[in-house]
Design a protein around this motif. Structure first.
Motif, short mmCIF file in Angstrom:
data_model
loop_
_atom_site.label_atom_id
_atom_site.label_comp_id
_atom_site.label_asym_id
_atom_site.label_seq_id
_atom_site.Cartn_x
_atom_site.Cartn_y
_atom_site.Cartn_z
N LYS A 83 0.93 -1.39 -0.30
CA LYS A 83 -0.12 0.26 -0.63
C LYS A 83 0.83 0.75 -0.17
N LEU A 84 0.33 2.81 -0.26
CA LEU A 84 1.06 3.43 -0.46
C LEU A 84 1.54 3.95 0.63
N SER A 85 0.45 4.22 1.88
CA SER A 85 0.53 4.42 3.42
C SER A 85 2.16 3.28 4.34
N GLU A 86 2.54 2.78 2.96
CA GLU A 86 3.52 1.42 3.61
C GLU A 86 5.09 1.98 3.61
N THR A 90 9.95 10.30 1.62
CA THR A 90 10.48 10.30 1.24
C THR A 90 9.79 10.33 -0.58
N SER A 91 9.62 8.38 0.18
CA SER A 91 9.19 7.93 -1.13
C SER A 91 8.04 8.68 -1.82
N LEU A 92 7.08 8.89 -1.14
CA LEU A 92 5.30 9.60 -1.62
C LEU A 92 5.69 11.08 -1.93
N SER A 93 6.43 12.04 -1.33
CA SER A 93 6.91 13.03 -1.92
C SER A 93 7.45 13.44 -3.17
N GLY A 94 8.85 12.47 -3.34
CA GLY A 94 9.12 12.09 -4.75
C GLY A 94 8.17 12.24 -5.71
N LEU A 95 7.18 10.81 -5.73
CA LEU A 95 6.49 10.51 -5.93
C LEU A 95 5.27 12.03 -6.99
N GLU A 100 1.44 14.27 -12.95
CA GLU A 100 0.73 13.57 -14.22
C GLU A 100 1.40 11.68 -14.11
N LEU A 101 1.75 11.33 -13.23
CA LEU A 101 2.11 9.71 -13.50
C LEU A 101 1.61 9.26 -12.23
N ILE A 102 0.75 9.39 -11.57
CA ILE A 102 -0.06 8.70 -10.85
C ILE A 102 -0.20 7.53 -10.72
N ARG A 103 -0.12 6.34 -10.52
CA ARG A 103 -1.28 5.78 -10.51
C ARG A 103 -2.13 5.30 -10.14
N ARG A 104 -2.01 5.47 -9.02
CA ARG A 104 -2.92 5.15 -7.75
C ARG A 104 -2.73 6.30 -6.61
N TRP A 105 -4.26 6.75 -6.45
CA TRP A 105 -4.41 7.48 -4.56
C TRP A 105 -5.23 6.87 -3.90
N GLU A 106 -4.75 6.73 -2.28
CA GLU A 106 -5.37 5.66 -1.41
C GLU A 106 -5.76 6.93 -0.32
N ALA A 107 -6.37 6.41 0.83
CA ALA A 107 -6.00 7.39 1.90
C ALA A 107 -5.59 7.58 2.29
N MET A 109 -2.85 9.96 0.86
CA MET A 109 -1.97 10.63 -0.10
C MET A 109 -2.75 11.87 -0.22
N ASN A 110 -3.97 12.55 -0.14
CA ASN A 110 -4.23 13.84 0.40
C ASN A 110 -3.77 14.70 1.38
N GLU A 111 -3.09 14.19 2.71
CA GLU A 111 -2.25 14.75 3.72
C GLU A 111 -1.02 14.86 2.73
N HIS A 112 -0.14 13.92 2.44
CA HIS A 112 1.28 14.25 1.86
C HIS A 112 0.76 14.74 1.10
N ALA A 113 0.15 15.46 0.02
CA ALA A 113 0.15 16.12 -0.63
C ALA A 113 0.23 18.00 -0.36
N LEU A 114 -0.92 18.02 0.71
CA LEU A 114 -1.65 19.42 1.59
C LEU A 114 -0.55 19.52 2.33
#
Length: 151
Positions: A83-86, A90-95, A100-107, A109-114
């Protein structure tokens, strides 16, 4: 990350491999790693992967994102079954640098993006010598030290 941290030696090895042989070599190493007994036998009783395996996968993702091969990083994520939460911040921030390349959005992720974009805005404001005041209906103003320089 250094060799004394969990996954540090793997991360360092992958960075060196990427520098010497390129991102293709890192991705090829992932393809062979996921077929290894270590990967196949690292399942926890809950059905997930053991922490050491997760750290190694995260290292593959970090190095591939750092080398701007985000499509390959997503292939690693998809084939890992994690899961993305795992993944590390650093990895999530880089992604998130490549929306434009994000393949999936999990619960979550909004917090990471914000958080990521708030950090960017704060750096921009600091560089410009301004700060936001007044909440949602607020305004930008010069920081106290900048205002004194301009007076």
């Amino acid at each position: 990350m250094n060799g004394s941290e969990p996954g540090g030696l793997t991360h360092d090895y992958l960075l060196i491999l990427q520098k010497l042989a390129g991102a293709q070599a890192v991705f090829d190493k992932w393809l062979s790693f996921k077929e290894s007994p270590f990967w196949r036998e690292s399942f926890e009783p809950t059905g997930g992967k053991a922490t050491a395996s997760k750290v190694i996968v995260d290292s593959f993702v970090q190095v591939l994102v750092h080398s701007k091969h985000v499509e390959w990083a997503w292939q690693v994520i998809e084939s890992s079954g994690m899961k993305l939460s795992e993944f590390s911040r650093t990895s999530l921030s880089g992604l998130l640098d490549y929306p434009e390349l994000i393949r999936r959005w999990e619960a979550g992720m909004n917090e990471h993006a914000l958080r990521k974009y708030e950090e960017h805005i704060l750096r921009i404001e600091e560089a410009m010598g301004i700060r936001w005041s007044g909440g949602e209906d607020g305004y930008h103003s010069l920081q106290a030290n900048m205002a004194a320089e301009h007076a």
